[in-house]
Design a protein around this motif. Structure first.
Motif, PDB file in Angstrom:
ATOM      1  N   HIS A 173      72.969  -4.821   6.479  1.00  0.00           N
ATOM      2  CA  HIS A 173      73.029  -4.482   5.052  1.00  0.00           C
ATOM      3  C   HIS A 173      74.056  -3.382   4.791  1.00  0.00           C
ATOM      4  N   GLU A 174      74.338  -2.593   5.842  1.00  0.00           N
ATOM      5  CA  GLU A 174      75.215  -1.442   5.680  1.00  0.00           C
ATOM      6  C   GLU A 174      76.539  -1.646   6.439  1.00  0.00           C
ATOM      7  N   SER A 175      76.710  -0.969   7.551  1.00  0.00           N
ATOM      8  CA  SER A 175      78.029  -0.894   8.176  1.00  0.00           C
ATOM      9  C   SER A 175      78.530  -2.216   8.742  1.00  0.00           C
ATOM     10  N   PHE A 176      77.642  -3.071   9.232  1.00  0.00           N
ATOM     11  CA  PHE A 176      78.109  -4.316   9.837  1.00  0.00           C
ATOM     12  C   PHE A 176      78.680  -5.289   8.807  1.00  0.00           C
ATOM     13  N   THR A 177      78.426  -5.042   7.532  1.00  0.00           N
ATOM     14  CA  THR A 177      79.068  -5.846   6.486  1.00  0.00           C
ATOM     15  C   THR A 177      80.002  -4.985   5.636  1.00  0.00           C
ATOM     16  N   GLY A 178      80.433  -3.859   6.201  1.00  0.00           N
ATOM     17  CA  GLY A 178      81.368  -2.995   5.494  1.00  0.00           C
ATOM     18  C   GLY A 178      80.799  -2.421   4.213  1.00  0.00           C
ATOM     19  N   TYR A 179      79.474  -2.232   4.173  1.00  0.00           N
ATOM     20  CA  TYR A 179      78.775  -1.711   2.990  1.00  0.00           C
ATOM     21  C   TYR A 179      79.040  -2.582   1.755  1.00  0.00           C
ATOM     22  N   ASP A 180      79.295  -3.854   2.000  1.00  0.00           N
ATOM     23  CA  ASP A 180      79.486  -4.831   0.918  1.00  0.00           C
ATOM     24  C   ASP A 180      78.656  -6.070   1.245  1.00  0.00           C
ATOM     25  N   PRO A 181      77.321  -5.953   1.196  1.00  0.00           N
ATOM     26  CA  PRO A 181      76.487  -7.085   1.607  1.00  0.00           C
ATOM     27  C   PRO A 181      76.691  -8.328   0.755  1.00  0.00           C
ATOM     28  N   ILE A 182      76.917  -8.160  -0.543  1.00  0.00           N
ATOM     29  CA  ILE A 182      77.106  -9.324  -1.400  1.00  0.00           C
ATOM     30  C   ILE A 182      78.406 -10.048  -1.047  1.00  0.00           C
ATOM     31  N   GLY A 183      79.471  -9.288  -0.850  1.00  0.00           N
ATOM     32  CA  GLY A 183      80.727  -9.902  -0.441  1.00  0.00           C
ATOM     33  C   GLY A 183      80.596 -10.637   0.884  1.00  0.00           C
ATOM     34  N   ALA A 184      79.857 -10.025   1.824  1.00  0.00           N
ATOM     35  CA  ALA A 184      79.652 -10.663   3.126  1.00  0.00           C
ATOM     36  C   ALA A 184      78.838 -11.946   2.989  1.00  0.00           C
TER      37      ALA A 184
END
Length: 311
Positions: free
Chosen positions: A150-161
């Protein structure tokens, strides 16, 4: 130390087999009932690494039967497509392993414990909340993979991921090549050359990408299109009510990007367990606790009496 007595077994899961290594204690007698510990490997790891060859071996020497298994879709376990890292499936693996254990004559089904390392720490917490056949839980540098996704592994962009994962899954359903991501640099030197020197990332590379910890099935790869579930998952959801079993949490005091120290303190604060312990290995980091003799000895000095008391 005595030579490990290890048996390789296959465990039936939903529609595939889980590969596992059973570490037997010295003088093992299959007519005797033993306390048994399930040892679960980190994300991207395998049963031949820290969960088995370090902690599994050491705990077996103390009189426990220990079973270290490969996650479904990973290592020597079955399941297609490969390299799925789905928390719901990882949590279900524990129940399949327990189903196998309770059919073995030497397993005392009232004395089954779990040890979860790194990402399996979070998975084991989630499994223990609802799998009441688990009598005691310990984690070593345990991390909440859902929080990381939800945080760093998706670059703090969970919706974009999530949007990217959805698009990739649609493409693959229509015949596109699978996108399997390598999670680490190829070597510590490559990591340094790219400026990837954060303590946990470099520590992971030094462990998995050198002879120190490298094993054929410790691949550190993930199927991108199947990561969406993890983005919306939380290992600690409802621990205030459902996690009541005795709990031992081991972390290093050198915090890193994977957040095991943060997660360990949070779990200790929130868990409903009346008997719980937080062990902080001072001067050591996440990957030190995988295999370095001194921090591993600190962890075992608490894990062994914990399991002997509660199993």
């Amino acid at each position: 130390m005595a030579t490990d007595n290890i048996e390789h077994v296959s465990i039936k899961a939903l529609a595939w087999d889980i590969a596992a290594d059973i570490y037997y204690p010295p003088g093992f007698d299959n007519t005797h009932k033993y306390p048994t510990i399930i040892s679960a490997h980190p994300i991207g790891s395998c049963k031949e690494q820290t969960s088995g060859n370090v902690y599994g071996s050491a705990l077996a020497q103390e009189g426990f039967v220990v079973i270290a298994f490969d996650a479904s879709f990973q290592g020597a376990s079955g399941g297609e497509p490969r390299f799925i890292e789905d928390p719901t499936l990882r949590v279900q693996d524990f129940s399949y392993v327990i189903d196998y254990l309770v059919t073995q004559p030497y397993v005392d089904d009232n004395r089954i414990g779990v040890l979860g390392i790194c990402g399996a720490g979070g998975y084991s917490v989630n499994a223990t909340m609802t799998e009441r056949r688990i009598s005691a839980l310990a984690t070593v540098t345990g991390a909440n993979y859902g929080r990381l996704m939800h945080e760093s592994f998706t670059g703090y962009d969970p919706i974009g991921a999530l949007e990217a994962m959805a698009a990739q899954r649609t493409a693959e359903a229509r015949g596109a090549e699978l996108r399997v991501d390598d999670l680490l640099p190829a070597s510590p030197q490559e990591a340094r050359d790219k400026g990837l020197t954060e303590i946990d990332l470099l520590g992971a590379t030094e462990y998995y990408r050198t002879d120190r910890g490298r094993k054929p099935n410790g691949r550190n790869r993930s199927l991108f299109s199947h990561q969406a579930t993890a983005v919306g998952w939380d290992a600690f959801n409802r621990v205030e009510v459902l996690l009541t079993q005795p709990l031992c949490i081991v972390v290093g005091d050198k915090p890193g990007a994977f957040g095991a120290y943060r997660d360990g303190v949070e779990l200790y604060r929130r868990a409903a367990s009346k008997d719980k312990e937080l062990v902080v290995a001072e001067g050591w980091s996440h990957y030190d606790l995988y295999d370095q003799p001194e921090p591993v000895a600190i962890a075992l000095s608490h894990l062994i009496p914990f399991y002997k008391k509660h199993l």
